[in-house]
Design a protein around this motif. Structure first.
Motif, PDB file in Angstrom:
ATOM      1  N   ALA A 138      47.683 -68.232 -27.428  1.00 46.37           N
ATOM      2  CA  ALA A 138      48.999 -68.869 -27.535  1.00 46.37           C
ATOM      3  C   ALA A 138      49.171 -70.044 -26.569  1.00 46.37           C
ATOM      4  N   MET A 139      48.141 -70.356 -25.794  1.00 49.25           N
ATOM      5  CA  MET A 139      48.287 -71.426 -24.799  1.00 49.25           C
ATOM      6  C   MET A 139      48.731 -72.768 -25.385  1.00 49.25           C
ATOM      7  N   PRO A 140      48.206 -73.201 -26.527  1.00 51.52           N
ATOM      8  CA  PRO A 140      48.692 -74.478 -27.075  1.00 51.52           C
ATOM      9  C   PRO A 140      50.191 -74.445 -27.367  1.00 51.52           C
ATOM     10  N   ASP A 141      50.693 -73.350 -27.911  1.00 54.67           N
ATOM     11  CA  ASP A 141      52.127 -73.241 -28.165  1.00 54.67           C
ATOM     12  C   ASP A 141      52.914 -73.247 -26.855  1.00 54.67           C
ATOM     13  N   SER A 142      52.432 -72.504 -25.875  1.00 51.70           N
ATOM     14  CA  SER A 142      53.130 -72.450 -24.590  1.00 51.70           C
ATOM     15  C   SER A 142      53.145 -73.820 -23.921  1.00 51.70           C
ATOM     16  N   ALA A 143      52.014 -74.537 -23.979  1.00 56.29           N
ATOM     17  CA  ALA A 143      51.958 -75.872 -23.386  1.00 56.29           C
ATOM     18  C   ALA A 143      52.931 -76.821 -24.084  1.00 56.29           C
ATOM     19  N   ARG A 144      53.004 -76.729 -25.410  1.00 52.79           N
ATOM     20  CA  ARG A 144      53.952 -77.567 -26.140  1.00 52.79           C
ATOM     21  C   ARG A 144      55.385 -77.254 -25.742  1.00 52.79           C
ATOM     22  N   GLN A 145      55.702 -75.979 -25.608  1.00 52.76           N
ATOM     23  CA  GLN A 145      57.060 -75.583 -25.225  1.00 52.76           C
ATOM     24  C   GLN A 145      57.423 -76.098 -23.834  1.00 52.76           C
ATOM     25  N   ILE A 146      56.488 -76.017 -22.908  1.00 55.59           N
ATOM     26  CA  ILE A 146      56.744 -76.532 -21.564  1.00 55.59           C
ATOM     27  C   ILE A 146      56.913 -78.044 -21.599  1.00 55.59           C
ATOM     28  N   GLY A 147      56.060 -78.731 -22.345  1.00 56.14           N
ATOM     29  CA  GLY A 147      56.182 -80.183 -22.454  1.00 56.14           C
ATOM     30  C   GLY A 147      57.517 -80.607 -23.024  1.00 56.14           C
ATOM     31  N   GLU A 148      57.980 -79.909 -24.047  1.00 56.13           N
ATOM     32  CA  GLU A 148      59.271 -80.235 -24.641  1.00 56.13           C
ATOM     33  C   GLU A 148      60.406 -79.966 -23.662  1.00 56.13           C
ATOM     34  N   ALA A 149      60.306 -78.888 -22.900  1.00 52.67           N
ATOM     35  CA  ALA A 149      61.360 -78.565 -21.937  1.00 52.67           C
ATOM     36  C   ALA A 149      61.412 -79.593 -20.815  1.00 52.67           C
ATOM     37  N   VAL A 150      60.259 -80.043 -20.356  1.00 51.71           N
ATOM     38  CA  VAL A 150      60.216 -81.057 -19.299  1.00 51.71           C
ATOM     39  C   VAL A 150      60.755 -82.390 -19.810  1.00 51.71           C
ATOM     40  N   ALA A 151      60.491 -82.690 -21.080  1.00 53.53           N
ATOM     41  CA  ALA A 151      61.000 -83.941 -21.651  1.00 53.53           C
ATOM     42  C   ALA A 151      62.510 -83.969 -21.681  1.00 53.53           C
ATOM     43  N   GLY A 152      63.140 -82.791 -21.714  1.00 57.97           N
ATOM     44  CA  GLY A 152      64.597 -82.739 -21.792  1.00 57.97           C
ATOM     45  C   GLY A 152      65.287 -82.238 -20.547  1.00 57.97           C
ATOM     46  N   GLY A 153      64.530 -81.972 -19.484  1.00 54.40           N
ATOM     47  CA  GLY A 153      65.152 -81.436 -18.284  1.00 54.40           C
ATOM     48  C   GLY A 153      64.190 -81.400 -17.110  1.00 54.40           C
ATOM     49  N   ARG A 154      64.676 -80.832 -15.997  1.00 49.33           N
ATOM     50  CA  ARG A 154      63.891 -80.755 -14.773  1.00 49.33           C
ATOM     51  C   ARG A 154      64.055 -79.367 -14.156  1.00 49.33           C
ATOM     52  N   LEU A 155      63.211 -79.084 -13.169  1.00 47.12           N
ATOM     53  CA  LEU A 155      63.397 -77.890 -12.345  1.00 47.12           C
ATOM     54  C   LEU A 155      64.412 -78.246 -11.272  1.00 47.12           C
ATOM     55  N   THR A 156      65.610 -77.727 -11.409  1.00 44.01           N
ATOM     56  CA  THR A 156      66.699 -78.108 -10.505  1.00 44.01           C
ATOM     57  C   THR A 156      66.864 -77.143  -9.344  1.00 44.01           C
ATOM     58  N   MET A 157      66.288 -75.949  -9.432  1.00 48.07           N
ATOM     59  CA  MET A 157      66.412 -74.962  -8.364  1.00 48.07           C
ATOM     60  C   MET A 157      65.318 -75.165  -7.317  1.00 48.07           C
ATOM     61  N   PRO A 158      65.493 -74.667  -6.092  1.00 45.08           N
ATOM     62  CA  PRO A 158      64.397 -74.714  -5.115  1.00 45.08           C
ATOM     63  C   PRO A 158      63.153 -74.031  -5.691  1.00 45.08           C
ATOM     64  N   THR A 159      62.034 -74.730  -5.594  1.00 47.09           N
ATOM     65  CA  THR A 159      60.795 -74.267  -6.215  1.00 47.09           C
ATOM     66  C   THR A 159      59.671 -74.303  -5.190  1.00 47.09           C
ATOM     67  N   MET A 160      58.812 -73.301  -5.236  1.00 51.27           N
ATOM     68  CA  MET A 160      57.656 -73.253  -4.344  1.00 51.27           C
ATOM     69  C   MET A 160      56.398 -72.959  -5.156  1.00 51.27           C
ATOM     70  N   THR A 161      55.352 -73.731  -4.895  1.00 48.55           N
ATOM     71  CA  THR A 161      54.040 -73.438  -5.466  1.00 48.55           C
ATOM     72  C   THR A 161      53.154 -72.878  -4.366  1.00 48.55           C
ATOM     73  N   ILE A 162      52.304 -71.922  -4.743  1.00 47.57           N
ATOM     74  CA  ILE A 162      51.345 -71.343  -3.800  1.00 47.57           C
ATOM     75  C   ILE A 162      49.983 -71.357  -4.473  1.00 47.57           C
TER      76      ILE A 162
END
Length: 277
Positions: A202-226
């Protein structure tokens, strides 16, 4: 020990470990894990939080669903878990296959996700991971992605296969025997493997969904990557352009399975981040 509840959501039943009280923290595991990936951090976090750690769809004790392994469906699963447990908001902490789910949940439901922590995964096909992917994606991505192949080839050798990921994911240090045995049990049998590999299919579908969400919005909450070994800072580079408030960390001498390989170092990062009002 947390209480393990079985709840029905989104057409399936899931096992959910719950411990503590306070603001909710949702923990999303990856492959080849169950909720027990978080065994070393649930107790410390439960001192100040209500910790919620499900077995993801098809994995561990959850229903071996026929489909629904794209991030969008898994977001609906996560929403259903929080709603059933009466939690209108949560901090979300995810690793590996749980990370695309957490990202899409945060992008689609900024009203629900207070703080976001994502580890050792990629954010779909967003730019920034070119160095990590320069030699091609990890070999098992392609193996797992071929429909029907890996679950047939691996029958009878599940323990050896899971052990390889445990050893690689802890740089040879391993995990407690009871957790190793729980992981092997969770991924033994053709149907259990099919569900696990469905995440890769399902990775291609998940990647498409993330791409579409980023195209219409941002991560507005405090975010941390590890990051650790092998993903490093690739996820931070992917999220830097799309996050309003991003902090990135690398844990040295740490394998991919951060919550079991370096739980103390993980808690040193999580505890203050999640404690901020």
């Amino acid at each position: 020990m947390p209480e393990v509840r079985r709840i029905g959501i989104n057409g399936i039943e899931v096992d959910v470990a719950v411990a503590g009280s306070g603001p909710a923290v949702l923990l999303l595991h990856g492959f080849p894990h169950t909720w027990r990936l978080w065994s070393e951090v649930i107790g410390p976090l439960a001192g100040n939080h209500r910790v919620i750690a499900p077995d993801l769809r098809g994995l561990g004790g959850s229903t071996r669903a026929a489909d629904g392994y794209d991030a969008g469906t898994l977001v609906a699963d996560a929403e259903g878990i929080l709603d059933t447990l009466g939690e209108p908001t949560a901090d979300v902490v995810a690793i590996d296959a749980g990370t695309p789910v957490a990202l899409l949940l945060a992008l689609r439901r900024p009203d629900l996700v207070r703080r976001l922590v994502v580890m050792e995964s990629l954010a779909g096909a967003l730019p920034g991971a070119e160095d990590f992917l320069a030699g091609g994606p990890p070999w098992w991505f392609g193996f797992h992605a071929v429909p029907g192949l890996a679950e047939k080839v691996l029958i009878g050798h599940e323990a050896e296969y899971i052990d390889w990921f445990i050893e690689a994911g802890t740089l040879g240090r391993g995990v407690p025997p009871e957790i190793r045995d729980a992981f092997v049990d969770a991924y033994t049998g053709q149907d259990a493997l099919r569900c696990a590999f469905s995440y890769y299919r399902a990775m291609p579908d998940s990647a498409r969904q993330i791409g579409e969400a980023v195209a219409g919005g941002r991560l507005t909450m405090p975010t941390m990557t590890i990051g650790a070994d092998p993903v490093g800072s690739a996820l931070e580079r992917q999220l830097r352009p799309v996050a309003d408030d991003l902090t990135g960390h690398l844990i040295e001498d740490c394998g991919h399975i951060i919550p079991l390989d370096r739980p103390a170092e993980l808690l040193r990062l999580l505890t203050p981040f999640l404690a901020v009002p």
